[in-house]
Design a protein around this motif. Structure first.
Motif, PDB file in Angstrom:
ATOM      1  N   UNK A  71      29.992 110.565 -65.954  1.00 53.60           N
ATOM      2  CA  UNK A  71      28.888 109.998 -65.196  1.00 53.60           C
ATOM      3  C   UNK A  71      28.168 109.000 -66.089  1.00 53.60           C
ATOM      4  N   UNK A  72      27.539 108.003 -65.476  1.00 55.72           N
ATOM      5  CA  UNK A  72      26.826 106.997 -66.263  1.00 55.72           C
ATOM      6  C   UNK A  72      25.441 106.767 -65.681  1.00 55.72           C
ATOM      7  N   UNK A  73      24.534 106.255 -66.520  1.00 55.87           N
ATOM      8  CA  UNK A  73      23.159 105.958 -66.102  1.00 55.87           C
ATOM      9  C   UNK A  73      22.587 104.912 -67.032  1.00 55.87           C
ATOM     10  N   UNK A  74      21.718 104.046 -66.481  1.00 56.58           N
ATOM     11  CA  UNK A  74      21.044 103.021 -67.279  1.00 56.58           C
ATOM     12  C   UNK A  74      19.825 103.619 -67.960  1.00 56.58           C
ATOM     13  N   UNK A  75      19.542 103.153 -69.156  1.00 52.77           N
ATOM     14  CA  UNK A  75      18.289 103.522 -69.797  1.00 52.77           C
ATOM     15  C   UNK A  75      17.135 102.890 -69.032  1.00 52.77           C
ATOM     16  N   UNK A  76      15.915 103.372 -69.284  1.00 54.14           N
ATOM     17  CA  UNK A  76      14.765 102.892 -68.534  1.00 54.14           C
ATOM     18  C   UNK A  76      14.479 101.418 -68.709  1.00 54.14           C
ATOM     19  N   UNK A  77      14.950 100.822 -69.813  1.00 56.35           N
ATOM     20  CA  UNK A  77      14.743  99.391 -70.046  1.00 56.35           C
ATOM     21  C   UNK A  77      16.001  98.569 -69.786  1.00 56.35           C
ATOM     22  N   UNK A  78      17.035  99.169 -69.206  1.00 55.50           N
ATOM     23  CA  UNK A  78      18.305  98.501 -68.887  1.00 55.50           C
ATOM     24  C   UNK A  78      19.056  98.005 -70.120  1.00 55.50           C
ATOM     25  N   UNK A  79      18.702  98.484 -71.314  1.00 55.03           N
ATOM     26  CA  UNK A  79      19.356  98.004 -72.533  1.00 55.03           C
ATOM     27  C   UNK A  79      20.647  98.750 -72.832  1.00 55.03           C
ATOM     28  N   UNK A  80      20.771  99.986 -72.339  1.00 47.56           N
ATOM     29  CA  UNK A  80      21.928 100.824 -72.624  1.00 47.56           C
ATOM     30  C   UNK A  80      22.466 101.433 -71.341  1.00 47.56           C
ATOM     31  N   UNK A  81      23.756 101.723 -71.353  1.00 44.86           N
ATOM     32  CA  UNK A  81      24.379 102.537 -70.317  1.00 44.86           C
ATOM     33  C   UNK A  81      24.853 103.819 -70.988  1.00 44.86           C
ATOM     34  N   UNK A  82      24.256 104.940 -70.585  1.00 42.44           N
ATOM     35  CA  UNK A  82      24.605 106.236 -71.170  1.00 42.44           C
ATOM     36  C   UNK A  82      25.720 106.882 -70.342  1.00 42.44           C
ATOM     37  N   UNK A  83      26.715 107.429 -71.032  1.00 42.27           N
ATOM     38  CA  UNK A  83      27.889 108.002 -70.376  1.00 42.27           C
ATOM     39  C   UNK A  83      28.103 109.422 -70.887  1.00 42.27           C
ATOM     40  N   UNK A  84      28.162 110.367 -69.967  1.00 40.94           N
ATOM     41  CA  UNK A  84      28.519 111.748 -70.320  1.00 40.94           C
ATOM     42  C   UNK A  84      30.006 111.947 -70.053  1.00 40.94           C
ATOM     43  N   UNK A  85      30.724 112.450 -71.071  1.00 46.77           N
ATOM     44  CA  UNK A  85      32.172 112.626 -70.999  1.00 46.77           C
ATOM     45  C   UNK A  85      32.534 114.107 -71.121  1.00 46.77           C
ATOM     46  N   UNK A  86      32.990 114.741 -70.041  1.00 44.40           N
ATOM     47  CA  UNK A  86      33.396 116.162 -70.104  1.00 44.40           C
ATOM     48  C   UNK A  86      34.771 116.294 -70.746  1.00 44.40           C
ATOM     49  N   UNK A  87      34.850 116.016 -72.040  1.00 41.52           N
ATOM     50  CA  UNK A  87      36.134 115.942 -72.725  1.00 41.52           C
ATOM     51  C   UNK A  87      36.894 117.265 -72.713  1.00 41.52           C
ATOM     52  N   UNK A  88      36.176 118.372 -72.896  1.00 39.81           N
ATOM     53  CA  UNK A  88      36.861 119.670 -72.943  1.00 39.81           C
ATOM     54  C   UNK A  88      37.526 119.980 -71.612  1.00 39.81           C
ATOM     55  N   UNK A  89      36.820 119.744 -70.521  1.00 40.28           N
ATOM     56  CA  UNK A  89      37.370 119.995 -69.191  1.00 40.28           C
ATOM     57  C   UNK A  89      38.582 119.092 -68.920  1.00 40.28           C
TER      58      UNK A  89
END
Length: 290
Positions: A71-89
């Protein structure tokens, strides 16, 4: 105010504050998408990685990752895109990752190794752009909430709270207990509980015909404004099927202020915008701001 968007058969539709359609990002798999607050960029977590596109469909950048499933989401200032990676699954390692990509280039800027093996998650950005919250669902093992501030990672000391929202002023966040028995309001960023409401606190408004032992709090709702939140309680009628009702709660004291008195297409449809208004969907698919 939060970005107003939705996934449709035509693509990702993005609306302005008056619910006028601004863009439709077409031709993309909608799973794991996020729209920047500027409304002109879409980040997508796909099977081949994270991509960022403009409204015309032009690819601005790509971060390749095999079988991403994240899943991905923008930081509050649009400077970063944060990505969660369920690598184990996904069979890519023993632990999951949380990565921040530069929103202008897609280059990784921060990577956190998480001491968990999750099955999914959700992210919420703080308004100041400095912090990002991540809740990871670990199935029967509960859930864990993390907070990132750049390269610093903090793990909150609970395994039974599900993240719902952060307040418009960024001083508080809302969680619902994993077993769906109470809602809590926490100081941000520290996490101390400022107010908590158990299901019994809604008993008088639910009425004598509702057995409090047979209802639960949904993992949804949010902040109408800094002082008032909406929480959702659901149950089941013996004949009519499932039901859900929306209640207003004082975010500082936990006082239940009353029922919102709104009918929605499902328990998760209502989206508070943080300025005292909220979005619901009519039965014909039309969005309404109330």
């Amino acid at each position: 105010m939060r970005v107003i968007s939705r996934s449709t058969t035509n693509g990702i539709e993005v609306f302005d504050a008056d619910l006028q359609l601004v863009h439709t990002f077409g031709g993309h798999d909608a799973e794991g998408y996020a729209v920047a607050s500027s409304l002109d960029r879409l980040a997508l977590a796909t099977d081949s990685g994270v991509i960022c596109v403009d409204p015309g469909g032009r690819e601005l950048w790509r971060w390749p990752q095999e079988s991403l499933g994240g899943i991905c989401a923008w930081s509050g200032d649009d400077a970063l895109v944060w990505v969660y990676l369920p690598d184990a699954e996904a069979g890519r390692g023993e632990r999951d990752r949380w990565v921040a990509l530069d929103a202008s280039s897609g280059e990784p800027r921060v990577e956190h190794q998480l001491e968990i093996t999750g099955q999914g998650g959700q992210q919420v950005a703080s308004p100041d752009g400095r912090h990002m919250l991540l809740e990871v669902d670990e199935g029967q093992n509960g859930s864990t909430i993390f907070r990132a501030e750049g390269k610093d990672l903090h793990t909150y000391p609970w395994e039974d709270r599900c993240l719902v929202a952060i307040s418009p002023d960024g001083t508080q966040f809302l969680t619902v207990e994993h077993g769906q028995e109470d809602v809590a309001f926490h100081a941000f960023p520290g996490g101390d509980v400022q107010a908590r409401v158990a299901l019994a606190g809604f008993a008088d408004l639910l009425g004598p015909d509702v057995n409090i032992g047979e209802v639960f709090l949904e993992w949804t709702g949010g902040y109408l404004d800094d002082a008032t939140a909406v929480v959702v309680i659901s149950g089941e009628h013996s004949r009519e099927g499932d039901w859900w009702r929306h209640f207003r709660v004082d975010t500082r004291t936990g006082e239940v202020l009353g029922e919102l008195g709104i009918v929605t297409i499902d328990a998760y449809d209502l989206k508070p915008l943080g300025d005292g208004t909220y979005i619901v969907t009519d039965s014909d698919g039309t969005l309404r701001r109330m």
